[in-house]
Design a protein around this motif. Structure first.
Motif, PDB file in Angstrom:
ATOM      1  N   ALA A  51      46.118  39.841  43.013  1.00 55.58           N
ATOM      2  CA  ALA A  51      45.876  38.610  44.064  1.00 55.58           C
ATOM      3  C   ALA A  51      46.248  37.321  43.307  1.00 55.58           C
ATOM      4  N   HIS A  52      46.151  37.207  41.623  1.00 56.37           N
ATOM      5  CA  HIS A  52      46.606  36.048  41.121  1.00 56.37           C
ATOM      6  C   HIS A  52      48.177  36.196  41.013  1.00 56.37           C
ATOM      7  N   VAL A  53      48.581  37.278  40.777  1.00 55.67           N
ATOM      8  CA  VAL A  53      50.052  37.290  40.670  1.00 55.67           C
ATOM      9  C   VAL A  53      50.669  37.096  41.993  1.00 55.67           C
ATOM     10  N   GLU A  54      49.935  37.508  43.248  1.00 54.92           N
ATOM     11  CA  GLU A  54      50.593  37.309  44.528  1.00 54.92           C
ATOM     12  C   GLU A  54      50.580  35.658  44.658  1.00 54.92           C
ATOM     13  N   LYS A  55      49.681  35.345  44.265  1.00 54.31           N
ATOM     14  CA  LYS A  55      49.336  33.688  44.239  1.00 54.31           C
ATOM     15  C   LYS A  55      50.357  32.801  43.580  1.00 54.31           C
ATOM     16  N   PHE A  80      57.003  41.485  39.372  1.00 57.54           N
ATOM     17  CA  PHE A  80      55.653  41.814  39.741  1.00 57.54           C
ATOM     18  C   PHE A  80      54.988  42.320  38.490  1.00 57.54           C
ATOM     19  N   SER A  81      55.631  43.357  38.044  1.00 52.34           N
ATOM     20  CA  SER A  81      54.894  44.273  36.982  1.00 52.34           C
ATOM     21  C   SER A  81      54.987  43.425  35.568  1.00 52.34           C
ATOM     22  N   TYR A  82      55.878  42.699  35.443  1.00 51.02           N
ATOM     23  CA  TYR A  82      55.839  41.756  34.143  1.00 51.02           C
ATOM     24  C   TYR A  82      54.722  40.697  34.306  1.00 51.02           C
ATOM     25  N   LEU A  83      54.347  40.114  35.405  1.00 49.30           N
ATOM     26  CA  LEU A  83      53.326  39.002  35.408  1.00 49.30           C
ATOM     27  C   LEU A  83      51.917  40.086  35.579  1.00 49.30           C
ATOM     28  N   LYS A  84      51.970  41.027  36.013  1.00 46.61           N
ATOM     29  CA  LYS A  84      50.496  41.782  36.114  1.00 46.61           C
ATOM     30  C   LYS A  84      50.277  42.263  34.818  1.00 46.61           C
ATOM     31  N   LYS A  85      51.319  42.736  33.912  1.00 42.09           N
ATOM     32  CA  LYS A  85      50.836  43.451  32.697  1.00 42.09           C
ATOM     33  C   LYS A  85      51.185  42.724  31.722  1.00 42.09           C
ATOM     34  N   HIS A  86      51.984  41.841  31.684  1.00 45.81           N
ATOM     35  CA  HIS A  86      52.368  41.172  30.276  1.00 45.81           C
ATOM     36  C   HIS A  86      52.188  39.874  29.983  1.00 45.81           C
ATOM     37  N   SER A  91      49.576  30.344  31.135  1.00 45.51           N
ATOM     38  CA  SER A  91      50.454  29.732  30.215  1.00 45.51           C
ATOM     39  C   SER A  91      51.936  29.402  31.146  1.00 45.51           C
ATOM     40  N   ILE A  92      51.792  29.872  32.277  1.00 42.50           N
ATOM     41  CA  ILE A  92      52.790  29.594  33.392  1.00 42.50           C
ATOM     42  C   ILE A  92      52.518  28.911  34.781  1.00 42.50           C
ATOM     43  N   GLN A  93      51.460  28.020  34.438  1.00 41.40           N
ATOM     44  CA  GLN A  93      50.951  27.302  35.725  1.00 41.40           C
ATOM     45  C   GLN A  93      51.895  26.306  36.319  1.00 41.40           C
ATOM     46  N   GLU A  94      52.927  25.927  35.625  1.00 42.73           N
ATOM     47  CA  GLU A  94      53.884  24.980  36.079  1.00 42.73           C
ATOM     48  C   GLU A  94      54.930  25.940  36.487  1.00 42.73           C
ATOM     49  N   GLY A  95      55.011  27.105  36.462  1.00 42.57           N
ATOM     50  CA  GLY A  95      56.204  27.924  37.259  1.00 42.57           C
ATOM     51  C   GLY A  95      57.225  28.470  36.166  1.00 42.57           C
ATOM     52  N   ASP A  96      57.100  27.790  35.008  1.00 43.38           N
ATOM     53  CA  ASP A  96      58.248  27.972  33.964  1.00 43.38           C
ATOM     54  C   ASP A  96      58.047  29.123  33.196  1.00 43.38           C
TER      55      ASP A  96
END
Ligand SMILES: Cc1cc2nc3c(=O)[nH]c(=O)nc-3n(C[C@H](O)[C@H](O)[C@H](O)COP(=O)(O)OP(=O)(O)OC[C@H]3O[C@@H](n4cnc5c(N)ncnc54)[C@H](O)[C@@H]3O)c2cc1C
Ligand SMILES: NC(=O)c1ccc[n+]([C@@H]2O[C@H](COP(=O)([O-])OP(=O)(O)OC[C@H]3O[C@@H](n4cnc5c(N)ncnc54)[C@H](OP(=O)(O)O)[C@@H]3O)[C@@H](O)[C@H]2O)c1
Length: 318
Positions: A51-55, A80-86, A91-96
């Protein structure tokens, strides 16, 4: 440190469904016997919630299938896998994505003895729930992973971290184990091992939590040991009375027992919260020593330092 893959074989709540703070008992099963000792911890490779990754993907209008390079492993993988697992999503709340910090494994004390459970490990995990700045009720990454992300039978990647400074002494020596909250975890392992060894040394456990009704973890195991004379048990349920009581208050009430144990060569172990609890317990030990011997704070601190240096006061705090 050794790396393993194992299966989540059991998950149950130790707390009732209406408890404000929820705690799980987990069992992890290995295909073969696995080597670990009481006192060791594991680091689990956790993952972010879907859910957090999708958000995050929606917020920054990114395609989950786009390929990205994981700079650490040099592998290319779908976003998707990168964000979920790694990635630590904080640290990327600003999208960068260039600011992405790695998602770190989470440490847990092993709450079982390998002599009793050669193919298994038990964990005592309190779910870290909090409210963020936007008023959303969230759960920590590791807590959510162990509670919801993985299912029974799923594989878990973990590393075993030996903890040489937090080992059981000779079976004839007495133990004083001070472990409120999740600090109880290694002491379940210690007690199982001492029973397995048929140890002659006495064991005294000081356990504290919020309430007896909701947070007396492993109550049957501990009270049975107490009934059979294998354990001295002191309990401090902080929110059951009008005034807070903590494990150090039980030390104060039992100061004669404390010094009697120490005269018999006892080792003191402290596990759990580093910030408040460990400091409070250390200060109490110093104070009790100072009062008993009619000495000032400096001398009492020296005594505690000596106990640590001699390996008779061992801490595993976080
Ligand atoms: C040696 C060792 C042994 C341990 N043993 C145990 C054990 O036996 N049992 C146990 O339960 N724990 C144990 N711990 C603690 C455990 O490793 C974790 O720290 C704990 O489970 C919380 O991790 P988490 O991933 O759930 O929370 P995290 O995701 O790490 O969050 C921690 C805190 O960060 C803040 N935070 C995180 N995400 C956000 C966000 N999106 N917005 C705002 N704030 C945020 C919150 O304040 C939150 O409470 C141990 C730790 C160590 C070092
Ligand atoms: N709670 C969580 O969601 C959670 C999850 C994982 C890890 N952690 C962290 O891991 C550590 C241990 O947390 P935990 O949930 O195992 O238990 P904990 O928060 O340490 O609470 C266990 C017991 O210790 C009491 N306590 C509070 N302050 C104390 C002090 N100064 N001296 C002695 N006892 C004290 C608590 O009482 P009161 O609370 O009634 O004051 C409670 O009865 C903490 O650093 C915590 O931040 C917390």
């Amino acid at each position: 440190m050794s790396k393993h893959t194992a299966e989540l074989s059991h998950r149950s709540f130790l707390t009732p469904s209406d408890a404000e703070k929820k705690t799980l008992h987990l069992e992890i099963t290995f295909d073969e016997p696995v080597a670990y000792l009481p006192g060791d911890s594991i680091a689990i490779d956790v993952e972010n919630s879907e859910a957090h990754v999708e958000k995050w993907l929606k917020k920054f209008d990114r395609n989950p299938h786009e390929t990205v390079l994981n700079k650490r492993s040099k592998e290319e993988l779908p976003l998707f896998s990168y964000l979920k697992k790694h990635v630590n999503l904080q640290s990327i709340q600003e999208g960068d994505l260039s600011r992405a910090r790695p998602l770190m494994p989470r440490f847990y004390s092993i709450a079982s003895s390998n002599s009793v459970y050669p193919n298994q490990m038990h964990l005592l995990v309190t779910l870290d729930e909090f409210v963020n700045d936007e008023g959303e009720k969230l759960m920590g990454v590791g807590s959510h992973y162990l509670y919801k992300e993985i299912g029974l039978g799923d594989k878990i990647g973990l590393k075993i971290y030996p903890n040489e400074h937090f080992r059981l002494p000779d079976p004839h020596l007495p133990l004083i184990m001070i472990g409120p909250g999740t600090g109880l975890a290694p002491f379940k392992a210690f007690l199982e091992e001492r029973i397995y060894q048929n140890a002659s040394g006495k064991s005294w456990l000081l356990f504290g939590e919020r309430s007896r009704k909701s947070h007396f973890y492993y109550e049957e195991f501990l009270t049975n040991l107490e009934k059979t004379g294998q354990l001295d048990l002191s309990l401090a349920f902080s929110r059951d009375g009008d005034q807070k009581v903590y494990v150090q208050d039980r030390l104060k009430e039992n100061k004669q027992k404390l010094f009697h144990y120490l005269e018999e060569g006892a080792i003191i172990y402290i596990c759990g919260d580093a910030k408040m609890m460990a400091r409070g317990v250390n200060e109490t030990l110093e104070k009790l020593y100072g009062e008993k011997n009619g000495v000032g704070a400096d001398e009492a601190q020296d005594w505690l330092r000596r106990l640590k240096a001699e390996g008779r006061l061992k801490l595993d705090v976080y």
